[in-house]
Design an enzyme around this catalytic site. Structure first.
Site, PDB file in Angstrom:
ATOM      1  N   ASN A   1     -78.153 -42.176  -1.034  1.00 26.10           N
ATOM      2  CA  ASN A   1     -79.165 -41.203  -0.603  1.00 26.10           C
ATOM      3  C   ASN A   1     -78.586 -39.791  -0.404  1.00 26.10           C
ATOM      4  O   ASN A   1     -79.339 -38.817  -0.318  1.00 26.10           O
ATOM      5  CB  ASN A   1     -79.890 -41.658   0.664  1.00 26.10           C
ATOM      6  CG  ASN A   1     -80.845 -42.821   0.447  1.00 26.10           C
ATOM      7  OD1 ASN A   1     -81.026 -43.664   1.333  1.00 26.10           O
ATOM      8  ND2 ASN A   1     -81.483 -42.891  -0.714  1.00 26.10           N
ATOM      9  N   TRP A   2     -77.249 -39.676  -0.399  1.00 24.57           N
ATOM     10  CA  TRP A   2     -76.634 -38.337  -0.363  1.00 24.57           C
ATOM     11  C   TRP A   2     -76.965 -37.553  -1.630  1.00 24.57           C
ATOM     12  O   TRP A   2     -76.768 -36.336  -1.681  1.00 24.57           O
ATOM     13  CB  TRP A   2     -75.114 -38.425  -0.208  1.00 24.57           C
ATOM     14  CG  TRP A   2     -74.647 -38.931   1.129  1.00 24.57           C
ATOM     15  CD1 TRP A   2     -74.070 -40.142   1.363  1.00 24.57           C
ATOM     16  CD2 TRP A   2     -74.665 -38.248   2.393  1.00 24.57           C
ATOM     17  NE1 TRP A   2     -73.741 -40.259   2.706  1.00 24.57           N
ATOM     18  CE2 TRP A   2     -74.099 -39.109   3.354  1.00 24.57           C
ATOM     19  CE3 TRP A   2     -75.124 -36.986   2.808  1.00 24.57           C
ATOM     20  CZ2 TRP A   2     -73.972 -38.775   4.698  1.00 24.57           C
ATOM     21  CZ3 TRP A   2     -74.993 -36.644   4.153  1.00 24.57           C
ATOM     22  CH2 TRP A   2     -74.425 -37.533   5.085  1.00 24.57           C
TER      23      TRP A   2
ATOM     24  N   ARG B   1     -79.896 -37.030  -2.729  1.00 28.46           N
ATOM     25  CA  ARG B   1     -81.217 -36.391  -2.602  1.00 28.46           C
ATOM     26  C   ARG B   1     -81.066 -34.896  -2.308  1.00 28.46           C
ATOM     27  O   ARG B   1     -79.973 -34.446  -1.944  1.00 28.46           O
ATOM     28  CB  ARG B   1     -82.009 -37.072  -1.478  1.00 28.46           C
ATOM     29  CG  ARG B   1     -82.334 -38.515  -1.844  1.00 28.46           C
ATOM     30  CD  ARG B   1     -83.328 -39.130  -0.904  1.00 28.46           C
ATOM     31  NE  ARG B   1     -83.622 -40.484  -1.339  1.00 28.46           N
ATOM     32  CZ  ARG B   1     -84.660 -41.202  -0.956  1.00 28.46           C
ATOM     33  NH1 ARG B   1     -85.538 -40.678  -0.105  1.00 28.46           N
ATOM     34  NH2 ARG B   1     -84.854 -42.420  -1.406  1.00 28.46           N
TER      35      ARG B   1
ATOM     36  N   SER C   1     -80.498 -52.261  -4.062  1.00 26.27           N
ATOM     37  CA  SER C   1     -80.074 -50.881  -3.775  1.00 26.27           C
ATOM     38  C   SER C   1     -78.863 -50.833  -2.838  1.00 26.27           C
ATOM     39  O   SER C   1     -78.830 -50.046  -1.889  1.00 26.27           O
ATOM     40  CB  SER C   1     -81.239 -50.049  -3.199  1.00 26.27           C
ATOM     41  OG  SER C   1     -82.323 -50.021  -4.108  1.00 26.27           O
TER      42      SER C   1
ATOM     43  N   ASP D   1     -88.411 -49.075   2.569  1.00 25.47           N
ATOM     44  CA  ASP D   1     -88.650 -48.172   1.440  1.00 25.47           C
ATOM     45  C   ASP D   1     -90.134 -47.805   1.341  1.00 25.47           C
ATOM     46  O   ASP D   1     -91.004 -48.578   1.746  1.00 25.47           O
ATOM     47  CB  ASP D   1     -88.170 -48.846   0.149  1.00 25.47           C
ATOM     48  CG  ASP D   1     -88.023 -47.856  -0.987  1.00 25.47           C
ATOM     49  OD1 ASP D   1     -87.908 -46.634  -0.731  1.00 25.47           O
ATOM     50  OD2 ASP D   1     -88.022 -48.299  -2.161  1.00 25.47           O
TER      51      ASP D   1
ATOM     52  N   GLU E   1     -83.001 -65.436   1.785  1.00 23.64           N
ATOM     53  CA  GLU E   1     -84.285 -65.517   1.098  1.00 23.64           C
ATOM     54  C   GLU E   1     -84.775 -64.085   0.908  1.00 23.64           C
ATOM     55  O   GLU E   1     -84.736 -63.277   1.844  1.00 23.64           O
ATOM     56  CB  GLU E   1     -85.295 -66.315   1.927  1.00 23.64           C
ATOM     57  CG  GLU E   1     -84.924 -67.775   2.084  1.00 23.64           C
ATOM     58  CD  GLU E   1     -84.860 -68.518   0.763  1.00 23.64           C
ATOM     59  OE1 GLU E   1     -85.704 -68.237  -0.124  1.00 23.64           O
ATOM     60  OE2 GLU E   1     -83.971 -69.381   0.612  1.00 23.64           O
TER      61      GLU E   1
ATOM     62  N   ARG F   1     -93.621 -42.108  -0.879  1.00 26.53           N
ATOM     63  CA  ARG F   1     -94.907 -42.385  -1.514  1.00 26.53           C
ATOM     64  C   ARG F   1     -96.034 -42.422  -0.490  1.00 26.53           C
ATOM     65  O   ARG F   1     -97.152 -42.012  -0.765  1.00 26.53           O
ATOM     66  CB  ARG F   1     -94.831 -43.700  -2.308  1.00 26.53           C
ATOM     67  CG  ARG F   1     -94.160 -43.510  -3.666  1.00 26.53           C
ATOM     68  CD  ARG F   1     -93.699 -44.808  -4.239  1.00 26.53           C
ATOM     69  NE  ARG F   1     -92.486 -45.280  -3.573  1.00 26.53           N
ATOM     70  CZ  ARG F   1     -92.039 -46.519  -3.655  1.00 26.53           C
ATOM     71  NH1 ARG F   1     -92.708 -47.418  -4.338  1.00 26.53           N
ATOM     72  NH2 ARG F   1     -90.910 -46.856  -3.046  1.00 26.53           N
ATOM     73  N   TRP F   2     -95.730 -42.900   0.694  1.00 24.77           N
ATOM     74  CA  TRP F   2     -96.743 -42.919   1.775  1.00 24.77           C
ATOM     75  C   TRP F   2     -97.208 -41.490   2.065  1.00 24.77           C
ATOM     76  O   TRP F   2     -98.405 -41.228   2.199  1.00 24.77           O
ATOM     77  CB  TRP F   2     -96.119 -43.556   3.025  1.00 24.77           C
ATOM     78  CG  TRP F   2     -97.038 -43.709   4.194  1.00 24.77           C
ATOM     79  CD1 TRP F   2     -97.798 -44.798   4.505  1.00 24.77           C
ATOM     80  CD2 TRP F   2     -97.286 -42.732   5.230  1.00 24.77           C
ATOM     81  NE1 TRP F   2     -98.503 -44.567   5.670  1.00 24.77           N
ATOM     82  CE2 TRP F   2     -98.210 -43.316   6.134  1.00 24.77           C
ATOM     83  CE3 TRP F   2     -96.818 -41.443   5.488  1.00 24.77           C
ATOM     84  CZ2 TRP F   2     -98.665 -42.649   7.274  1.00 24.77           C
ATOM     85  CZ3 TRP F   2     -97.287 -40.776   6.611  1.00 24.77           C
ATOM     86  CH2 TRP F   2     -98.200 -41.382   7.487  1.00 24.77           C
TER      87      TRP F   2
ATOM     88  N   ARG G   1     -92.630 -35.118   1.998  1.00 27.46           N
ATOM     89  CA  ARG G   1     -91.900 -36.389   2.117  1.00 27.46           C
ATOM     90  C   ARG G   1     -91.394 -36.621   3.533  1.00 27.46           C
ATOM     91  O   ARG G   1     -91.373 -37.746   4.029  1.00 27.46           O
ATOM     92  CB  ARG G   1     -90.719 -36.421   1.133  1.00 27.46           C
ATOM     93  CG  ARG G   1     -91.149 -36.509  -0.319  1.00 27.46           C
ATOM     94  CD  ARG G   1     -89.921 -36.527  -1.242  1.00 27.46           C
ATOM     95  NE  ARG G   1     -89.043 -37.627  -0.938  1.00 27.46           N
ATOM     96  CZ  ARG G   1     -89.192 -38.869  -1.413  1.00 27.46           C
ATOM     97  NH1 ARG G   1     -90.188 -39.155  -2.233  1.00 27.46           N
ATOM     98  NH2 ARG G   1     -88.340 -39.814  -1.085  1.00 27.46           N
TER      99      ARG G   1
END
Ligand code: IPE
Ligand code: IPE
Ligand code: MG
Length: 232
Positions: free
Chosen positions: A64-65, A67, A188, A16, A199, A20-21, A29
């Protein structure tokens, strides 16, 4: 159930933070998704070199569909291109490629490339790399249930081990370590059945920036964890 011990046999990553990157750099994007895609092979190599046998990467969720269409087609197009470009290199490195998720909603091109990659690498004995796209944990459980119903085993014979054989992840040990980049502390809808005793490791580092240092940090944190599996 997975073995405890070090190194983790199976690491799963929710990749993820691509958007933002890109935003941080004033880029669209999709440039973040490109950088994220380019990070897959180097990171797979790092974990393989640390003795990890299975690496599962979450690339596109059933949610994500929702989007924008342009982002979806850009993302899935990049995935198709990546599989096309890198399958030979993975094959050369003795990596077995698998896909988790639905296939029938993918474009013909992507579906064919996935199927070809899985077939080409099926006898490889190095690390197993599972790519999860059009993947949702609930969706996987519902599809597994449908398969069980149509296989028609006697209800009394269905235990956890039998159920797991109907999941997309049949034959793959549960993740020992689940890493999520990008700063969110949630699942998610990733591997809901399989992470029962994983973990969990959350890092603010955005996926395209996740490299050797971050991978080693996650592994050393994992090493410090005491896994009890309900025991004392
Ligand atoms: C992860 O990056 C890739 C996918 C979900 C496909 P995002 O696109 O979610 O990036 P952020 O979370 O918006 O930064
Ligand atoms: C999770 O990231 C899915 C993948 C990385 C493929 P999202 O960005 O879609 O998750 P949410 O929307 O923040 O929960
Ligand atoms: Mg995100």
């Amino acid at each position: 159930m997975s073995q405890a011990g070090y190194p983790p046999q199976h690491v799963a990553i929710t990749m993820d933070g691509n958007g933002r990157w890109a935003k941080q750099r004033g880029l669209p994007r999709i440039a973040g998704h490109k950088a994220g895609g380019d990070n897959i092979r180097p990171v797979a190599k790092i974990f393989a070199e640390h003795g990890v046998r299975y690496l599962t990467l979450y690339a596109f969720s059933t949610e994500n569909w929702s989007r924008p269409g342009a982002e979806i087609s850009g993302l899935l197009g990049l995935l198709e291109q990546k599989i096309d470009e890198e399958t030979q290199a993975f094959h050369h490195d003795n990596v077995q490629l698998l896909h988790l998720g639905r296939r029938e909603r993918l474009s013909k091109g992507l579906r064919e490339r996935v199927e070809a990659a899985v077939e080409l690498t099926q006898d490889n004995t190095g690390m197993t790399l599972c790519l999860a796209f059009d993947y949702g944990g609930r969706d996987e459980i519902v599809r597994a249930t449908g398969r069980i119903v149509s296989a028609g085993p006697s209800p009394a014979s269905v235990d956890e081990a039998v159920f797991a054989r109907y999941l997309d992840s049949a034959g793959i040990p549960d993740p020992d370590l689940l890493i999520r980049t990008g700063g969110e502390s949630r699942l998610s809808n990733f591997l809901l059945w399989q992470v029962a005793y994983s973990e969990l490791y959350f890092t603010p580092v955005l996926w395209p920036d996740f490299g050797l240092e971050e991978a080693e940090q996650a592994l050393s944190e994992y090493k410090r964890r005491q896994r009890r599996f309900g025991r004392v």
